[in-house]
Motif scaffolding. Sequence first.
Motif, short mmCIF file in Angstrom:
data_model
loop_
_atom_site.label_atom_id
_atom_site.label_comp_id
_atom_site.label_asym_id
_atom_site.label_seq_id
_atom_site.Cartn_x
_atom_site.Cartn_y
_atom_site.Cartn_z
N ASP A 1 0.87 -1.25 -0.06
CA ASP A 1 0.07 -0.07 -0.04
C ASP A 1 0.99 1.12 0.00
OD1 ASP A 1 -2.40 -1.28 0.21
OD2 ASP A 1 -2.01 -1.73 2.44
N TYR A 2 0.33 2.47 -0.67
CA TYR A 2 1.05 3.72 -0.66
C TYR A 2 0.34 4.46 0.38
CZ TYR A 2 3.62 2.63 -5.11
OH TYR A 2 4.46 2.10 -6.09
N ASP A 3 0.96 5.44 0.68
CA ASP A 3 0.50 6.47 1.60
C ASP A 3 0.00 7.53 0.68
OD1 ASP A 3 -0.45 8.12 3.54
OD2 ASP A 3 1.60 8.52 4.27
N GLU B 1 4.68 -6.47 -3.41
CA GLU B 1 4.11 -6.20 -4.73
C GLU B 1 2.82 -5.95 -4.35
OE1 GLU B 1 4.34 -10.67 -4.99
OE2 GLU B 1 2.47 -10.72 -5.42
N TYR B 2 2.01 -5.51 -5.52
CA TYR B 2 0.76 -5.08 -5.39
C TYR B 2 0.17 -5.15 -6.76
CZ TYR B 2 2.31 -0.38 -7.15
OH TYR B 2 2.85 0.39 -7.88
N GLY B 3 -1.10 -5.43 -6.94
CA GLY B 3 -1.83 -5.40 -8.29
C GLY B 3 -1.11 -5.48 -9.29
N GLY B 4 -0.51 -6.71 -9.43
CA GLY B 4 0.36 -7.10 -10.70
C GLY B 4 1.64 -6.71 -10.74
N ARG B 5 2.08 -5.67 -9.85
CA ARG B 5 3.26 -5.10 -10.08
C ARG B 5 4.11 -5.82 -8.98
NH1 ARG B 5 5.04 -0.33 -11.47
NH2 ARG B 5 6.60 -1.73 -11.97
N THR B 6 5.39 -6.21 -9.48
CA THR B 6 6.50 -6.77 -8.71
C THR B 6 7.13 -5.77 -7.80
OG1 THR B 6 8.34 -8.14 -8.80
CG2 THR B 6 8.34 -6.16 -10.21
N PRO B 7 7.59 -5.92 -6.72
CA PRO B 7 8.15 -5.06 -5.78
C PRO B 7 9.20 -3.94 -6.40
CG PRO B 7 8.12 -7.01 -4.53
CD PRO B 7 7.82 -7.49 -6.03
N HIS B 8 8.97 -2.80 -6.18
CA HIS B 8 9.87 -1.67 -6.76
C HIS B 8 9.89 -0.47 -5.91
CE1 HIS B 8 5.68 -1.25 -7.88
NE2 HIS B 8 5.93 0.25 -7.92
N TYR B 9 10.71 0.31 -6.29
CA TYR B 9 10.99 1.51 -5.69
C TYR B 9 10.80 2.55 -6.80
CZ TYR B 9 13.64 -0.12 -1.69
OH TYR B 9 13.87 -0.56 -0.44
N HIS B 10 9.99 3.64 -6.85
CA HIS B 10 9.91 4.90 -7.58
C HIS B 10 10.84 5.83 -7.29
CE1 HIS B 10 6.08 3.81 -9.33
NE2 HIS B 10 5.80 3.29 -8.39
N VAL B 11 11.59 6.52 -8.43
CA VAL B 11 12.34 7.62 -8.13
C VAL B 11 12.54 8.53 -9.10
CG1 VAL B 11 15.18 8.20 -7.66
CG2 VAL B 11 14.16 5.75 -7.03
FE LIG Z 1 4.29 1.56 -7.71
#
Ligand SMILES: [Fe+2]
Length: 205
Positions: free
Chosen positions: A114-116, A143-153
Amino acid sequence: MSPSTDLSLLSRRAVLKGWLAAGSAAAIGSTILAPVAQGNDAKLPATPNCGTDSGPTRSSTEGPFYSDNPPQKRDFRADANGTPITLIGFVLTANCLPVANAVVDLWHANADGDYDNRGFRLRGYQKTDALGRYYFETIRPAEYGGRTPHYHVKIHTPPNNTLTTQLYFPDEPRNELDHLFDSSLLMKVQSASDGEVGRFDFVLG
Ligand SMILES: [Fe+2]
């Protein structure tokens, strides 16, 4: 620390301290904690470096969860529970020169995926130091909703340049199932005694 240092015996704090003491960008641009980790390089997955044919760090979609005006913050550990990870690296030019005062803006999901979206937990930016280095203390996202774990930058550099991209973990089985996954954006990740250390160097075009 010697070239044969086993990072899994060291705390993240000790690893970070060793890395910050290690010296110039050119000397430590290619391994998770070079020159310390050079002897262990065979165990590490290859990631693109400056000065190679791989070109600049590839961009990726921002996604729907970016929040404007994040705080200046490098320590996210109080924001959420999860596997601690110290994320380290450089912002470099294509010629391997360090980029000082680049704004490195990081945001990511928590250990439940989950994102804040109301506040700024697991969100923050910092500026690179004179050697182009950044580091964050955070957790491993889920992971969430079809997305593998990741960071956004996002990397912002004067006068008005922004690289928006995502970083991935090398040991995630869902990577190949994620249509946004890009193997050139894999971090190097190693275990420390109290969590993990991830390394990624951003090479600007
Ligand atoms: Fe994301």
